[in-house]
Design a protein around this motif. Structure first.
Motif, PDB file in Angstrom:
ATOM      1  N   MET A  67      78.056  73.242  29.799  1.00  0.00           N
ATOM      2  CA  MET A  67      77.707  74.439  30.589  1.00  0.00           C
ATOM      3  C   MET A  67      78.700  74.821  31.414  1.00  0.00           C
ATOM      4  O   MET A  67      79.191  73.755  32.057  1.00  0.00           O
ATOM      5  CB  MET A  67      76.342  74.428  31.263  1.00  0.00           C
ATOM      6  CG  MET A  67      76.053  75.369  32.285  1.00  0.00           C
ATOM      7  SD  MET A  67      74.537  75.087  33.247  1.00  0.00           S
ATOM      8  CE  MET A  67      75.102  73.480  34.005  1.00  0.00           C
ATOM      9  N   SER A  87      72.082  76.439  29.715  1.00  0.00           N
ATOM     10  CA  SER A  87      72.365  76.143  28.417  1.00  0.00           C
ATOM     11  C   SER A  87      71.270  75.116  27.783  1.00  0.00           C
ATOM     12  O   SER A  87      70.740  74.343  28.643  1.00  0.00           O
ATOM     13  CB  SER A  87      73.497  75.554  28.392  1.00  0.00           C
ATOM     14  OG  SER A  87      74.004  75.014  27.285  1.00  0.00           O
ATOM     15  N   ASP A  88      70.779  75.491  26.656  1.00  0.00           N
ATOM     16  CA  ASP A  88      69.729  74.953  26.119  1.00  0.00           C
ATOM     17  C   ASP A  88      70.330  73.865  25.280  1.00  0.00           C
ATOM     18  O   ASP A  88      71.074  74.069  24.134  1.00  0.00           O
ATOM     19  CB  ASP A  88      68.656  75.660  25.231  1.00  0.00           C
ATOM     20  CG  ASP A  88      67.575  74.962  24.930  1.00  0.00           C
ATOM     21  OD1 ASP A  88      67.553  73.830  24.650  1.00  0.00           O
ATOM     22  OD2 ASP A  88      66.369  75.559  24.730  1.00  0.00           O
ATOM     23  N   TYR A  89      70.027  72.451  25.434  1.00  0.00           N
ATOM     24  CA  TYR A  89      70.703  71.384  24.501  1.00  0.00           C
ATOM     25  C   TYR A  89      70.464  71.448  23.257  1.00  0.00           C
ATOM     26  O   TYR A  89      71.170  71.225  22.423  1.00  0.00           O
ATOM     27  CB  TYR A  89      70.156  70.036  25.192  1.00  0.00           C
ATOM     28  CG  TYR A  89      70.928  68.824  24.520  1.00  0.00           C
ATOM     29  CD1 TYR A  89      71.924  68.425  25.020  1.00  0.00           C
ATOM     30  CD2 TYR A  89      70.029  68.168  23.532  1.00  0.00           C
ATOM     31  CE1 TYR A  89      72.515  66.971  24.366  1.00  0.00           C
ATOM     32  CE2 TYR A  89      70.786  66.977  22.787  1.00  0.00           C
ATOM     33  CZ  TYR A  89      71.935  66.636  23.267  1.00  0.00           C
ATOM     34  OH  TYR A  89      72.450  65.335  22.627  1.00  0.00           O
ATOM     35  N   PRO A 114      77.385  70.490  23.486  1.00  0.00           N
ATOM     36  CA  PRO A 114      76.327  71.057  24.708  1.00  0.00           C
ATOM     37  C   PRO A 114      76.870  71.065  25.960  1.00  0.00           C
ATOM     38  O   PRO A 114      76.910  69.756  26.703  1.00  0.00           O
ATOM     39  CB  PRO A 114      75.378  70.097  24.553  1.00  0.00           C
ATOM     40  CG  PRO A 114      75.698  68.765  24.084  1.00  0.00           C
ATOM     41  CD  PRO A 114      76.724  68.874  23.092  1.00  0.00           C
ATOM     42  N   SER A 162      72.746  74.146  21.313  1.00  0.00           N
ATOM     43  CA  SER A 162      74.001  73.962  21.790  1.00  0.00           C
ATOM     44  C   SER A 162      75.026  73.575  20.564  1.00  0.00           C
ATOM     45  O   SER A 162      76.068  73.297  20.846  1.00  0.00           O
ATOM     46  CB  SER A 162      74.243  73.330  23.128  1.00  0.00           C
ATOM     47  OG  SER A 162      73.465  74.072  24.005  1.00  0.00           O
TER      48      SER A 162
END
Length: 512
Positions: A458, A447-449, A456, A452
């Motif tokens: 994951m 997951s890319d902050y 955020p 998101s």
């Protein structure tokens, strides 16, 4: 004639320099460039006088590091000084190859080992004995996407991958130099190709033979929401130092910090209700003053007990005594009992001027395997996190806090620690890439902050069964062997009589 030869030689240098910019493990990275750039740079080096080779390799390494720092968004003057020293160090393998390989010219296979041995020796020394660790200059990390090759790290550490890439360059240049003597080169070429085939075949077999039925546990990596964090940052903006924070109204600070804590607890409760048994927060997800730390931890223990979860919480604690900051992560069991409080062992030079922890990686047995932990930059020190491999950890929790410039590279570096030590890596990250990586370096979840939104989080089914690795058992034996073998080659080279004095340059070399 000599001018045309020199022109070709400098075109080769230019080609190697350009390709090297795509082989520094930054945003422009192309894995193939790491194999090719050293071919051209070594070719130039071996055709030049030793001091000319040394000077140009230092300039190329300086350019590479400057571009890497630009990608990584590191503009502090102190980093420029550190970069200058590193570029000099990383030019040494070319100089060693130039001086040693020429003296061992009668033994083609042996002479090809000078460069890869020197490359690994430099990487190993920098990663092990300096505060920058393996954040930069480890050639093997450019091959993070080549999983069959990357499996070599489970035996040799990432340095073995670096060796194979550097050895390819040395073998190729030796063949280029002596292309009129194919029979003389046969043993060298066959040896390299045989070793590479064994490495790739064994790596592929390791991946294929890995079972997909291992038990898993539902995990949630919960990072502070950008809106909650912005509220806290805004509330702290008037304070210019920790000393001012210590003099501030405690009630005002508690309200500022509580905004993030409440956000994290609310979303963690949601994930626990959805079945998560392990909830992990990133590095420095929570900020508190030392006077409020006990009450905050008591709240975490009650939360873990209420929701029947293991809670891993990254914390920054501001203290009243120098260096005024403590960076730690705590683990709380479902019973509410504290499991560990681990303090970051390797603060980032310049950016994190606080005291380091004791460097003892904790482990704890749980219903879903043996857990261990280290924090963010610690993962750039293979010798440190190998302690978890020694203790047969199944899952490594690595709470992190990055920034845009390093988010991809830093996550990719950490994957090699999972391969080296045979554990699953759980890396919840603020302002970076959160990942779950299995013991083969395969990304299970990410997951890319920055993409998101305001949640955020994951979620992943985390493999809970680690595996024993050779590297976990023997550690950096390969690095030490490379250092020893390099010293042996240097001694042999010094004692080898040559018909030319002081390693003169080949006839086609110029002084400039």
């Amino acid at each position: 004639m000599f001018r045309s030869v020199a022109a070709v030689r400098y075109l080769i240098l230019l080609g190697g320099c350009v390709l090297s910019l795509f082989a520094i493990h930054a945003r422009w990275d192309v894995a193939l460039a790491a194999w090719l750039c050293h071919v051209l740079l070594l070719r130039f080096s071996r055709q030049s006088r030793w001091w000319v080779a040394g000077l140009w390799m230092w300039l190329v390494m300086t350019l590479d590091l400057a571009v890497w720092m630009w990608h990584a968004e590191l503009g502090n003057p102190a980093f420029i000084l550190i970069g200058g020293a590193l570029s000099l160090v990383f030019s040494v393998p070319y100089l060693i190859d130039r001086l040693v390989a020429a003296r061992l010219g009668n033994w083609a296979l042996v002479s090809t080992l000078a460069f890869p041995l020197a490359k690994v020796a430099v990487e190993f020394v920098v990663s092990t004995m300096t505060p920058v660790g393996g954040i930069y200059g480890v050639l093997g990390t450019t091959q993070h996407g080549n999983l069959p090759l990357a499996q070599l790290a489970s035996v040799t550490g990432v340095y073995g991958v670096s060796f194979m890439v550097a050895w390819f360059a040395s073998v190729t240049v030796t063949c280029w130099q002596h292309r009129s003597r194919p029979r003389w080169l046969r043993t060298t070429v066959v040896t390299y190709l045989s070793v590479l085939a064994v490495v790739l075949t064994a790596g592929g077999a390791r991946i294929v033979s890995s079972t997909s039925t291992d038990t898993t546990v539902r995990m949630a990596g919960v990072a502070p929401s950008p809106s909650a964090w912005a509220h806290t940052v805004g509330a702290l903006a008037p304070y210019q130092s920790v000393e001012e924070l210590n003099r501030a109204d405690p009630a005002v600070l508690r309200e500022a910090f509580a905004h993030v804590v409440d956000d994290l607890l609310a979303r963690s409760a949601r994930e626990a209700g959805a079945g998560a048994k392990l909830v992990a927060w990133p590095e420095s997800a929570v900020v508190t003053m030392a006077r409020d730390e006990s009450a905050l931890l008591a709240g975490f223990r009650q939360f873990a007990e209420r929701h029947h979860i293991y809670l891993s919480a990254g914390m920054t604690v501001y203290t009243t005594t120098a260096p005024y900051v403590r960076n730690q992560t705590v683990l709380v069991a479902p019973s509410g009992a504290p499991v560990w409080a681990y303090q970051k062992a390797h603060p980032i030079p310049v950016l994190e001027p606080y005291a380091a922890g004791d460097g003892v990686v904790p482990t704890a047995d749980t219903p879903f395997g043996r857990l261990a932990t280290a924090i963010c930059f610690d993962m750039n020190f293979p010798a440190l996190v190998r302690h978890a491999g020694q203790q047969r950890a199944d899952v490594m929790l690595a709470p992190s806090n990055d920034w845009r410039g390093i988010k991809d590279m830093h996550a990719q570096n950490a994957r090699f620690r999972a391969i080296e030590n045979g554990y699953t890596l759980v890396r919840p990250t603020t302002e970076g890439i959160s990942e779950v990586v299995d013991h083969l370096g395969r990304v299970v979840a990410a997951s890319d902050y920055f993409t998101s939104g305001d949640d955020p989080t994951m979620v992943a089914q985390v493999p809970t069964r680690g595996t024993q690795t050779v590297y976990g058992a023997v550690g950096d034996l390969f690095g030490w062997l490379c250092l020893t073998a390099l010293a042996g080659l240097v001694v042999v080279a010094i004692r080898t009589r040559r018909t030319e004095r002081d390693c003169p340059a080949p006839a086609d070399a110029d002084d400039v």
